[in-house]
Design an enzyme around this catalytic site. Structure first.
Site, PDB file in Angstrom:
ATOM      1  N   ASP A  13      38.274  51.889  72.727  1.00 45.83           N
ATOM      2  CA  ASP A  13      37.535  52.070  74.385  1.00 45.83           C
ATOM      3  C   ASP A  13      36.022  52.234  74.040  1.00 45.83           C
ATOM      4  OD1 ASP A  13      39.885  51.600  75.727  1.00 45.83           O
ATOM      5  OD2 ASP A  13      40.124  53.886  75.794  1.00 45.83           O
ATOM      6  N   GLU A  14      35.322  51.807  72.776  1.00 45.23           N
ATOM      7  CA  GLU A  14      33.973  51.997  72.283  1.00 45.23           C
ATOM      8  C   GLU A  14      33.170  51.228  73.235  1.00 45.23           C
ATOM      9  OE1 GLU A  14      36.335  51.269  70.228  1.00 45.23           O
ATOM     10  OE2 GLU A  14      36.652  52.586  68.730  1.00 45.23           O
ATOM     11  N   LYS A  16      33.990  47.596  73.018  1.00 43.30           N
ATOM     12  CA  LYS A  16      34.010  46.405  72.158  1.00 43.30           C
ATOM     13  C   LYS A  16      33.789  45.180  73.093  1.00 43.30           C
ATOM     14  CE  LYS A  16      38.100  47.717  70.819  1.00 43.30           C
ATOM     15  NZ  LYS A  16      38.098  48.901  71.278  1.00 43.30           N
ATOM     16  N   ALA A  39      45.380  46.655  74.623  1.00 44.02           N
ATOM     17  CA  ALA A  39      44.339  46.907  74.705  1.00 44.02           C
ATOM     18  C   ALA A  39      43.658  46.600  76.159  1.00 44.02           C
ATOM     19  CB  ALA A  39      43.543  45.574  73.789  1.00 44.02           C
ATOM     20  N   GLY A  40      42.520  47.329  76.348  1.00 44.04           N
ATOM     21  CA  GLY A  40      41.730  46.914  77.623  1.00 44.04           C
ATOM     22  C   GLY A  40      40.186  46.723  77.596  1.00 44.04           C
ATOM     23  N   HIS A  41      39.914  45.400  77.667  1.00 43.42           N
ATOM     24  CA  HIS A  41      38.353  45.218  77.214  1.00 43.42           C
ATOM     25  C   HIS A  41      37.526  44.927  78.575  1.00 43.42           C
ATOM     26  CE1 HIS A  41      39.730  44.214  72.887  1.00 43.42           C
ATOM     27  NE2 HIS A  41      39.916  45.658  73.207  1.00 43.42           N
ATOM     28  N   GLN A 223      41.815  48.360  69.903  1.00 42.51           N
ATOM     29  CA  GLN A 223      41.920  49.522  69.428  1.00 42.51           C
ATOM     30  C   GLN A 223      40.569  49.974  68.705  1.00 42.51           C
ATOM     31  OE1 GLN A 223      44.890  47.635  69.051  1.00 42.51           O
ATOM     32  NE2 GLN A 223      44.777  48.054  71.359  1.00 42.51           N
ATOM     33  N   LYS A 303      43.364  59.317  82.110  1.00 41.29           N
ATOM     34  CA  LYS A 303      41.903  60.199  81.887  1.00 41.29           C
ATOM     35  C   LYS A 303      41.689  60.047  80.311  1.00 41.29           C
ATOM     36  CE  LYS A 303      39.699  64.202  83.107  1.00 41.29           C
ATOM     37  NZ  LYS A 303      39.572  65.493  83.686  1.00 41.29           N
ATOM     38  N   LEU A 331      25.001  55.549  75.657  1.00 41.16           N
ATOM     39  CA  LEU A 331      23.843  56.281  75.484  1.00 41.16           C
ATOM     40  C   LEU A 331      23.390  57.023  76.870  1.00 41.16           C
ATOM     41  CD1 LEU A 331      22.084  57.409  73.135  1.00 41.16           C
ATOM     42  CD2 LEU A 331      20.408  56.127  73.955  1.00 41.16           C
ATOM     43  N   SER A 412      23.378  50.215  73.672  1.00 44.19           N
ATOM     44  CA  SER A 412      23.948  49.845  75.029  1.00 44.19           C
ATOM     45  C   SER A 412      23.803  50.887  76.139  1.00 44.19           C
ATOM     46  CB  SER A 412      25.395  49.258  74.801  1.00 44.19           C
ATOM     47  OG  SER A 412      25.933  49.484  76.142  1.00 44.19           O
TER      48      SER A 412
HETATM   49  P1  GDP Z   1      36.815  48.378  74.618  1.00 42.03           P
HETATM   50  O1  GDP Z   1      38.120  48.640  74.844  1.00 42.03           O
HETATM   51  O2  GDP Z   1      36.276  48.890  73.415  1.00 42.03           O
HETATM   52  O3  GDP Z   1      36.542  46.987  75.134  1.00 42.03           O
HETATM   53  O4  GDP Z   1      35.984  49.354  75.915  1.00 42.03           O
HETATM   54  P2  GDP Z   1      36.785  49.627  77.578  1.00 42.03           P
HETATM   55  O5  GDP Z   1      36.298  48.334  78.102  1.00 42.03           O
HETATM   56  O6  GDP Z   1      38.242  50.033  77.613  1.00 42.03           O
HETATM   57  O7  GDP Z   1      35.613  50.808  77.672  1.00 42.03           O
HETATM   58  C1  GDP Z   1      34.425  50.822  77.857  1.00 42.03           C
HETATM   59  C2  GDP Z   1      33.862  51.030  79.151  1.00 42.03           C
HETATM   60  O8  GDP Z   1      32.399  51.647  79.192  1.00 42.03           O
HETATM   61  C3  GDP Z   1      33.991  49.800  80.079  1.00 42.03           C
HETATM   62  O9  GDP Z   1      34.305  50.333  81.463  1.00 42.03           O
HETATM   63  C4  GDP Z   1      32.719  49.570  80.093  1.00 42.03           C
HETATM   64  O10 GDP Z   1      32.290  48.453  81.187  1.00 42.03           O
HETATM   65  C5  GDP Z   1      31.714  50.583  80.083  1.00 42.03           C
HETATM   66  N1  GDP Z   1      30.594  50.424  79.094  1.00 42.03           N
HETATM   67  C6  GDP Z   1      30.308  49.697  78.035  1.00 42.03           C
HETATM   68  N2  GDP Z   1      29.220  49.921  77.690  1.00 42.03           N
HETATM   69  C7  GDP Z   1      28.580  50.908  78.183  1.00 42.03           C
HETATM   70  C8  GDP Z   1      27.315  51.479  78.186  1.00 42.03           C
HETATM   71  O11 GDP Z   1      26.414  51.277  77.352  1.00 42.03           O
HETATM   72  N3  GDP Z   1      27.053  52.590  79.506  1.00 42.03           N
HETATM   73  C9  GDP Z   1      28.087  52.722  80.185  1.00 42.03           C
HETATM   74  N4  GDP Z   1      27.581  53.716  81.112  1.00 42.03           N
HETATM   75  N5  GDP Z   1      29.170  52.114  80.198  1.00 42.03           N
HETATM   76  C10 GDP Z   1      29.456  51.213  79.266  1.00 42.03           C
HETATM   77  P1  IMO Z   2      41.338  49.005  73.356  1.00 39.77           P
HETATM   78  O1  IMO Z   2      41.356  47.710  72.485  1.00 39.77           O
HETATM   79  C1  IMO Z   2      42.226  53.195  73.441  1.00 39.77           C
HETATM   80  C2  IMO Z   2      46.231  54.332  71.869  1.00 39.77           C
HETATM   81  C3  IMO Z   2      47.433  54.996  72.809  1.00 39.77           C
HETATM   82  C4  IMO Z   2      48.080  56.015  71.986  1.00 39.77           C
HETATM   83  C5  IMO Z   2      48.202  55.124  70.535  1.00 39.77           C
HETATM   84  C6  IMO Z   2      49.503  54.237  70.482  1.00 39.77           C
HETATM   85  O2  IMO Z   2      41.045  49.145  74.793  1.00 39.77           O
HETATM   86  O3  IMO Z   2      40.154  50.131  72.532  1.00 39.77           O
HETATM   87  P2  IMO Z   2      50.436  51.919  71.481  1.00 39.77           P
HETATM   88  O4  IMO Z   2      50.674  51.613  73.146  1.00 39.77           O
HETATM   89  O5  IMO Z   2      49.436  51.153  70.839  1.00 39.77           O
HETATM   90  O6  IMO Z   2      51.534  52.229  70.671  1.00 39.77           O
HETATM   91  O7  IMO Z   2      49.736  53.526  71.577  1.00 39.77           O
HETATM   92  O8  IMO Z   2      46.951  54.294  70.640  1.00 39.77           O
HETATM   93  N1  IMO Z   2      45.712  53.098  72.137  1.00 39.77           N
HETATM   94  C7  IMO Z   2      44.348  52.808  72.674  1.00 39.77           C
HETATM   95  N2  IMO Z   2      43.494  53.805  72.967  1.00 39.77           N
HETATM   96  N3  IMO Z   2      42.055  52.238  73.360  1.00 39.77           N
HETATM   97  C8  IMO Z   2      43.047  51.175  73.135  1.00 39.77           C
HETATM   98  O9  IMO Z   2      42.794  49.643  73.137  1.00 39.77           O
HETATM   99  C9  IMO Z   2      44.232  51.261  72.803  1.00 39.77           C
HETATM  100  N4  IMO Z   2      45.665  50.831  72.321  1.00 39.77           N
HETATM  101  C10 IMO Z   2      46.297  51.936  71.977  1.00 39.77           C
HETATM  102  O10 IMO Z   2      46.791  55.538  73.945  1.00 39.77           O
HETATM  103  O11 IMO Z   2      47.571  57.216  71.833  1.00 39.77           O
HETATM  104 MG    MG Z   3      39.621  49.651  75.967  1.00 42.52          MG
END
Ligand code: GDP
Ligand code: IMO
Ligand code: MG
Length: 447
Positions: A13-14, A16, A39-41, A223, A303, A331, A412
């Site tokens: 969830d960085e 990506k 994954a959730g992007h 991940q 959460k 940031l 970002s």
């Molecule tokens: P991913 O799994 O690494 O693609 O990240 P996620 O999409 O799960 O979680 C990142 C969340 O932060 C998403 O809701 C993005 O829309 C949001 N996001 C990404 N970059 C920024 C940023 O620079 N600032 C803020 N406030 N939100 C961001």
């Molecule tokens: P993205 O791509 C954050 C975590 C789960 C759990 C562990 C194992 O959005 O960054 P799993 O269902 O893969 O067997 O769960 O990994 N996890 C993630 N945490 N972002 C993800 O994907 C994740 N995918 C799995 O919460 O701790």
């Molecule tokens: Mg994610």
């Protein structure tokens, strides 16, 4: 021409999705190489939010080919829902391709994932419950169903009848769950097969052809490094290899073809699920990061646990991925803080430790050693250049880059594409290998 891997440098969830979407502008092909619908992007473009689980984050560019590689695990039901959602939004999926050797998540995988978690009690991993672990376990056990099996109607019938009867023993005897009806599952999956058939290809060959034609390939990690099965905080990890090396295995591409690795890290740290997290904040500051960062899982809505930036795991991610540069996201979430802490090292049994301990027992014992920096206490979300950033924000970024000895190429400051500062060309800028004589990276953070 450059072939670039984008990886998560923390626990997922960085951001990506945002960074991959941004870089997809200069890519011809975007490939997912591991993971599944865990994954959730998230991508935000002109106020519209797209949440992707399996489809690569390059899909919003109509001319970009998107490939779901062989190292992924595919839940057809979720993939088809994702295809339908994109169609409703008028996003074309004509250039989407699915590897025929990717493994398929079946209903028994999801059931076993959830039942096993319940059985683990206090030892649970906190999985997403999407059947990821059991799908990869079957792959290793050599009882998995692959996309090409799904496409072979009679073969699938034979294979699934045997497999479901075998899995029913586990469901009934181990977990006290009702058995699955093999015929129901077979019919359901044959329906999915027809829907997905037009997308199925030999993905490794397709990627190799693209490379031969000097096209730009972007590999999108899911991940993060610390969730890697081999190199993460085992057993609190996922069941695939999100690290850069996973891109070669998960696509069938040789390592000589990779030009560059870009790491994505938040300006603080989050983690979903169980497992050690040395810089976790269980106070109002953690709550502030959670609410300002909207830290709720894209896939499960859980959460996210929040804490300070951890440069020990940052350095580890630089090493394990051979990272050339970093994108620091979110940031802006730190904007209000008067002081910001960064974990520079750990203390374990009274001793200072600079490197990530690969023993999970030792990692559990780590206590963070912090350096405190002044905050900037003003909004950065409208900053569009290095010069626009407050001095304290620049100092914070410089400090992170120096600690991890890696240049920061992208900053970002919000979820939208335009809320981004490009400090140096992440694809064609200097390689990390080009350290200066004193060991510091060639980097704009020395400005
Ligand atoms: P991913 O799994 O690494 O693609 O990240 P996620 O999409 O799960 O979680 C990142 C969340 O932060 C998403 O809701 C993005 O829309 C949001 N996001 C990404 N970059 C920024 C940023 O620079 N600032 C803020 N406030 N939100 C961001
Ligand atoms: P993205 O791509 C954050 C975590 C789960 C759990 C562990 C194992 O959005 O960054 P799993 O269902 O893969 O067997 O769960 O990994 N996890 C993630 N945490 N972002 C993800 O994907 C994740 N995918 C799995 O919460 O701790
Ligand atoms: Mg994610």
């Amino acid at each position: 021409m450059a072939n670039v891997i984008v990886i998560g440098a923390q626990w997922g969830d960085e951001g990506k999705g945002k960074i991959t979407d941004l870089l997809s502008d200069s890519a011809d092909v975007v490939v997912r190489y591991q993971g599944g619908v865990n994954a959730g992007h998230t991508i935000v473009v002109k106020g519209q939010t797209f949440k992707l689980h399996l489809i690569p984050s390059g899909i919003l560019y109509p001319d970009t080919e998107c490939i779901i590689g062989s190292g992924t695990v595919i839940d057809p039901q979720v993939l088809i829902t994702e295809l339908d959602q994109l169609k409703e939004l008028n996003i074309s999926t004509d250039k989407l391709f699915i590897s025929q050797t990717a493994h398929v998540t079946m209903p028994y995988h999801r059931l076993i994932d959830r039942a096993a978690e319940e059985r683990r009690g206090n030892h649970k991993i906190g999985t997403t419950g999407r059947g990821i672990g059991p799908t990869y376990a079957d792959k290793s056990e050599r009882t998995g169903i692959r996309v090409l099996d799904l496409m072979d109607t009679q073969g699938l019938r034979d294979q699934l009848e045997w497999t479901i009867n075998y899995k029913n023993v586990i469901l009934e005897k181990l977990y006290n769950l009702p058995p699955l009806d093999p015929q129901d599952v077979i019919e359901e999956y044959l329906g999915y097969a027809e829907r997905l058939r037009p997308y199925v290809v030999d993905a490794s060959l397709k990627i190799y052809d693209a490379i031969q034609k000097r096209r730009n390939i972007l590999f999108e990690g899911a991940q993060g490094t610390l969730l890697d099965l081999d190199h993460g905080t085992y057993p609190y990890v996922t069941s695939s290899n999100p690290v850069a090396g996973g891109a070669c295995v998960g696509t069938g591409l040789g390592p000589t073809m990779i030009d560059r690795v870009i790491g994505v890290a938040k300006a603080y740290t989050t983690r979903v699920g169980e497992g050690p997290f040395p810089t976790e904040l269980q106070d109002e500051c953690g709550e502030l990061l959670c609410s300002r960062g909207a830290e709720f899982g894209t896939t499960t809505g859980r959460k996210r646990r929040c804490g300070w930036f951890d440069a020990v795991i940052g350095r580890y991610a630089v090493r394990i991925n051979g990272m050339d540069c970093l994108a620091i996201t979110k940031l802006d979430v730190l904007d209000e803080l008067a002081e910001i802490k960064v974990c520079v090292a750990y203390e374990i049994d009274g001793e200072r430790c600079e490197d990530f301990p690969s023993s999970s027992r030792r990692f559990q014992q780590c206590r963070p050693i912090y350096k405190t920096l002044p905050g900037w206490q003003q909004s950065t979300s409208d900053c569009r250049s290095w010069e626009d950033l407050p001095t304290q924000a620049k100092d914070y970024l410089k400090f992170l880059a120096e600690l991890m000895k890696v240049p920061i190429a992208i900053v970002s400051l919000g979820a939208s594409r335009d809320q981004t500062i490009i400090l140096e060309d992440p694809i064609h800028g200097p390689k990390r290998a080009l350290l200066q004589a004193d060991g510091t990276p060639v980097s704009l953070v020395n400005k």
